[in-house]
Write a protein that holds these residues in place. Structure first.
Motif, PDB file in Angstrom:
ATOM      1  N   GLY A  85     -30.922   5.875  62.302  1.00 31.90           N
ATOM      2  CA  GLY A  85     -30.581   6.840  63.339  1.00 31.90           C
ATOM      3  C   GLY A  85     -30.561   6.257  64.736  1.00 31.90           C
ATOM      4  O   GLY A  85     -30.246   6.949  65.690  1.00 31.90           O
ATOM      5  N   ARG A  86     -30.926   4.996  64.857  1.00 36.18           N
ATOM      6  CA  ARG A  86     -30.922   4.357  66.175  1.00 36.18           C
ATOM      7  C   ARG A  86     -29.569   3.699  66.412  1.00 36.18           C
ATOM      8  O   ARG A  86     -28.841   3.398  65.480  1.00 36.18           O
ATOM      9  CB  ARG A  86     -32.053   3.346  66.296  1.00 36.18           C
ATOM     10  N   TYR A  87     -29.250   3.457  67.702  1.00 39.70           N
ATOM     11  CA  TYR A  87     -27.913   3.002  68.064  1.00 39.70           C
ATOM     12  C   TYR A  87     -27.614   1.596  67.574  1.00 39.70           C
ATOM     13  O   TYR A  87     -26.532   1.309  67.086  1.00 39.70           O
ATOM     14  CB  TYR A  87     -27.731   3.099  69.581  1.00 39.70           C
ATOM     15  N   GLY A  88     -28.547   0.676  67.726  1.00 37.71           N
ATOM     16  CA  GLY A  88     -28.310  -0.707  67.296  1.00 37.71           C
ATOM     17  C   GLY A  88     -27.594  -1.519  68.358  1.00 37.71           C
ATOM     18  O   GLY A  88     -27.732  -1.249  69.540  1.00 37.71           O
ATOM     19  N   ARG A  89     -26.818  -2.481  67.895  1.00 37.90           N
ATOM     20  CA  ARG A  89     -26.196  -3.416  68.832  1.00 37.90           C
ATOM     21  C   ARG A  89     -24.686  -3.189  68.917  1.00 37.90           C
ATOM     22  O   ARG A  89     -24.084  -2.716  67.975  1.00 37.90           O
ATOM     23  CB  ARG A  89     -26.492  -4.839  68.388  1.00 37.90           C
ATOM     24  N   ASP A  90     -24.114  -3.551  70.056  1.00 40.33           N
ATOM     25  CA  ASP A  90     -22.666  -3.488  70.230  1.00 40.33           C
ATOM     26  C   ASP A  90     -22.233  -4.567  71.221  1.00 40.33           C
ATOM     27  O   ASP A  90     -23.029  -5.461  71.542  1.00 40.33           O
ATOM     28  CB  ASP A  90     -22.210  -2.084  70.677  1.00 40.33           C
ATOM     29  N   GLU A  91     -20.980  -4.493  71.701  1.00 37.18           N
ATOM     30  CA  GLU A  91     -20.457  -5.513  72.614  1.00 37.18           C
ATOM     31  C   GLU A  91     -21.299  -5.589  73.886  1.00 37.18           C
ATOM     32  O   GLU A  91     -21.564  -6.673  74.407  1.00 37.18           O
ATOM     33  CB  GLU A  91     -19.011  -5.199  73.014  1.00 37.18           C
ATOM     34  N   LEU A  92     -21.698  -4.430  74.407  1.00 38.47           N
ATOM     35  CA  LEU A  92     -22.443  -4.408  75.668  1.00 38.47           C
ATOM     36  C   LEU A  92     -23.822  -5.053  75.511  1.00 38.47           C
ATOM     37  O   LEU A  92     -24.262  -5.794  76.402  1.00 38.47           O
ATOM     38  CB  LEU A  92     -22.580  -2.963  76.177  1.00 38.47           C
ATOM     39  N   THR A  93     -24.500  -4.826  74.388  1.00 39.83           N
ATOM     40  CA  THR A  93     -25.817  -5.441  74.212  1.00 39.83           C
ATOM     41  C   THR A  93     -25.697  -6.964  74.127  1.00 39.83           C
ATOM     42  O   THR A  93     -26.563  -7.679  74.631  1.00 39.83           O
ATOM     43  CB  THR A  93     -26.546  -4.913  72.965  1.00 39.83           C
TER      44      THR A  93
ATOM     45  N   ILE B 123     -27.605  -9.463  76.694  1.00 41.44           N
ATOM     46  CA  ILE B 123     -28.459 -10.583  76.281  1.00 41.44           C
ATOM     47  C   ILE B 123     -28.001 -11.866  76.968  1.00 41.44           C
ATOM     48  O   ILE B 123     -28.814 -12.649  77.472  1.00 41.44           O
ATOM     49  CB  ILE B 123     -28.436 -10.743  74.734  1.00 41.44           C
ATOM     50  N   GLY B 124     -26.685 -12.076  77.026  1.00 39.56           N
ATOM     51  CA  GLY B 124     -26.146 -13.257  77.703  1.00 39.56           C
ATOM     52  C   GLY B 124     -26.506 -13.273  79.174  1.00 39.56           C
ATOM     53  O   GLY B 124     -26.922 -14.304  79.713  1.00 39.56           O
ATOM     54  N   ALA B 125     -26.375 -12.112  79.833  1.00 40.69           N
ATOM     55  CA  ALA B 125     -26.697 -12.021  81.264  1.00 40.69           C
ATOM     56  C   ALA B 125     -28.190 -12.266  81.481  1.00 40.69           C
ATOM     57  O   ALA B 125     -28.578 -12.984  82.413  1.00 40.69           O
ATOM     58  CB  ALA B 125     -26.295 -10.653  81.797  1.00 40.69           C
ATOM     59  N   ALA B 126     -29.025 -11.697  80.616  1.00 41.06           N
ATOM     60  CA  ALA B 126     -30.470 -11.907  80.740  1.00 41.06           C
ATOM     61  C   ALA B 126     -30.808 -13.386  80.571  1.00 41.06           C
ATOM     62  O   ALA B 126     -31.653 -13.929  81.296  1.00 41.06           O
ATOM     63  CB  ALA B 126     -31.215 -11.067  79.704  1.00 41.06           C
ATOM     64  N   PHE B 127     -30.131 -14.050  79.641  1.00 42.35           N
ATOM     65  CA  PHE B 127     -30.352 -15.481  79.414  1.00 42.35           C
ATOM     66  C   PHE B 127     -29.989 -16.282  80.663  1.00 42.35           C
ATOM     67  O   PHE B 127     -30.730 -17.178  81.080  1.00 42.35           O
ATOM     68  CB  PHE B 127     -29.536 -15.939  78.205  1.00 42.35           C
ATOM     69  N   VAL B 128     -28.843 -15.935  81.280  1.00 47.94           N
ATOM     70  CA  VAL B 128     -28.421 -16.631  82.506  1.00 47.94           C
ATOM     71  C   VAL B 128     -29.467 -16.437  83.603  1.00 47.94           C
ATOM     72  O   VAL B 128     -29.860 -17.396  84.283  1.00 47.94           O
ATOM     73  CB  VAL B 128     -27.034 -16.121  82.962  1.00 47.94           C
ATOM     74  N   PHE B 129     -29.954 -15.203  83.766  1.00 45.37           N
ATOM     75  CA  PHE B 129     -30.952 -14.956  84.809  1.00 45.37           C
ATOM     76  C   PHE B 129     -32.280 -15.643  84.481  1.00 45.37           C
ATOM     77  O   PHE B 129     -32.983 -16.086  85.389  1.00 45.37           O
ATOM     78  CB  PHE B 129     -31.161 -13.448  85.019  1.00 45.37           C
ATOM     79  N   LEU B 130     -32.608 -15.759  83.186  1.00 41.90           N
ATOM     80  CA  LEU B 130     -33.822 -16.495  82.813  1.00 41.90           C
ATOM     81  C   LEU B 130     -33.691 -17.967  83.184  1.00 41.90           C
ATOM     82  O   LEU B 130     -34.643 -18.579  83.680  1.00 41.90           O
ATOM     83  CB  LEU B 130     -34.094 -16.354  81.320  1.00 41.90           C
TER      84      LEU B 130
ATOM     85  N   ILE C 122     -34.818  -9.439  87.432  1.00 44.97           N
ATOM     86  CA  ILE C 122     -33.503  -8.970  86.970  1.00 44.97           C
ATOM     87  C   ILE C 122     -33.376  -9.203  85.469  1.00 44.97           C
ATOM     88  O   ILE C 122     -32.940  -8.311  84.727  1.00 44.97           O
ATOM     89  CB  ILE C 122     -32.367  -9.692  87.734  1.00 44.97           C
ATOM     90  N   ALA C 123     -33.774 -10.388  84.999  1.00 46.88           N
ATOM     91  CA  ALA C 123     -33.712 -10.693  83.563  1.00 46.88           C
ATOM     92  C   ALA C 123     -34.567  -9.712  82.769  1.00 46.88           C
ATOM     93  O   ALA C 123     -34.142  -9.204  81.723  1.00 46.88           O
ATOM     94  CB  ALA C 123     -34.172 -12.131  83.317  1.00 46.88           C
ATOM     95  N   LEU C 124     -35.757  -9.412  83.278  1.00 46.92           N
ATOM     96  CA  LEU C 124     -36.651  -8.466  82.595  1.00 46.92           C
ATOM     97  C   LEU C 124     -36.029  -7.069  82.550  1.00 46.92           C
ATOM     98  O   LEU C 124     -36.052  -6.407  81.504  1.00 46.92           O
ATOM     99  CB  LEU C 124     -38.002  -8.431  83.311  1.00 46.92           C
ATOM    100  N   ALA C 125     -35.444  -6.644  83.673  1.00 48.55           N
ATOM    101  CA  ALA C 125     -34.813  -5.322  83.711  1.00 48.55           C
ATOM    102  C   ALA C 125     -33.653  -5.239  82.728  1.00 48.55           C
ATOM    103  O   ALA C 125     -33.495  -4.235  82.024  1.00 48.55           O
ATOM    104  CB  ALA C 125     -34.326  -5.031  85.134  1.00 48.55           C
ATOM    105  N   ILE C 126     -32.856  -6.315  82.655  1.00 48.16           N
ATOM    106  CA  ILE C 126     -31.726  -6.325  81.723  1.00 48.16           C
ATOM    107  C   ILE C 126     -32.234  -6.266  80.282  1.00 48.16           C
ATOM    108  O   ILE C 126     -31.694  -5.535  79.444  1.00 48.16           O
ATOM    109  CB  ILE C 126     -30.841  -7.576  81.950  1.00 48.16           C
ATOM    110  N   LEU C 127     -33.291  -7.020  79.972  1.00 47.36           N
ATOM    111  CA  LEU C 127     -33.842  -7.019  78.611  1.00 47.36           C
ATOM    112  C   LEU C 127     -34.403  -5.639  78.241  1.00 47.36           C
ATOM    113  O   LEU C 127     -34.241  -5.178  77.113  1.00 47.36           O
ATOM    114  CB  LEU C 127     -34.923  -8.091  78.466  1.00 47.36           C
TER     115      LEU C 127
END
Ligand SMILES: [Zn+2]
Length: 140
Positions: free
Chosen positions: A18-26, A30-37, A51-56
């Motif tokens: 019943g949970r949404y799971g993953r899609d293109e935006l997730t 993850i890529g953006a969070a990795f860049v900010f990390l 910013i990375a923490l907020a994105i995650l």
């Protein structure tokens, strides 16, 4: 060990029901969070870390959310922006590829780009927009 892994797998499956799971935006998040990390390595616990923490956190919220309509709305907004940007690049790429054989003309009525075989120089041509049927003149 194998039994433990099977139990864990079963628990994860029931948790994700019943949970949404993953899609293109997730994936993009993850890529953006990795860049900010990576950027935060230059200044630990600086602005980029937060910013990375907020994105995650946003990514986890989206993945475990049960509000499918809300998450799909976010995904649609993301895809709309992405398609606008990629569409403009695709058009520029096509314009560059066809620069010796075709011209691109924007319809003054609906702003659709129309691709035409390159006419001889110094001619007036009448163009009818395939989308809105508006006719207009173009001097080459
Ligand atoms: Zn038009």
């Amino acid at each position: 060990m194998r039994r433990w892994l099977e139990d864990l797998s079963y628990k994860m499956q029931t948790f994700m029901q019943g949970r949404y799971g993953r899609d293109e935006l997730t994936r993009v998040l993850i890529g953006a969070a990795f860049v900010f990390l990576i950027l935060s390595l230059f200044r630990p616990l600086g602005f980029f870390s937060y910013i990375a923490l907020a994105i995650l956190i946003w990514d986890l919220f989206r993945t475990f959310s049960k509000n499918h309509a809300g998450r799909q709305k976010e995904r649609d907004a993301y895809l709309k922006i992405k398609n606008t940007v990629t569409g403009k690049f695709r058009l520029l790429k096509g314009m560059w590829r066809d620069r010796n054989t075709h011209i691109y003309v924007k319809c003054p009525n609906c702003r659709t780009m129309i691709r035409l075989a390159k006419p001889p120089k110094g001619k007036h041509i009448m163009i009818t927009c395939p989308k809105c049927r508006n006719s207009f003149e173009k001097h080459t």
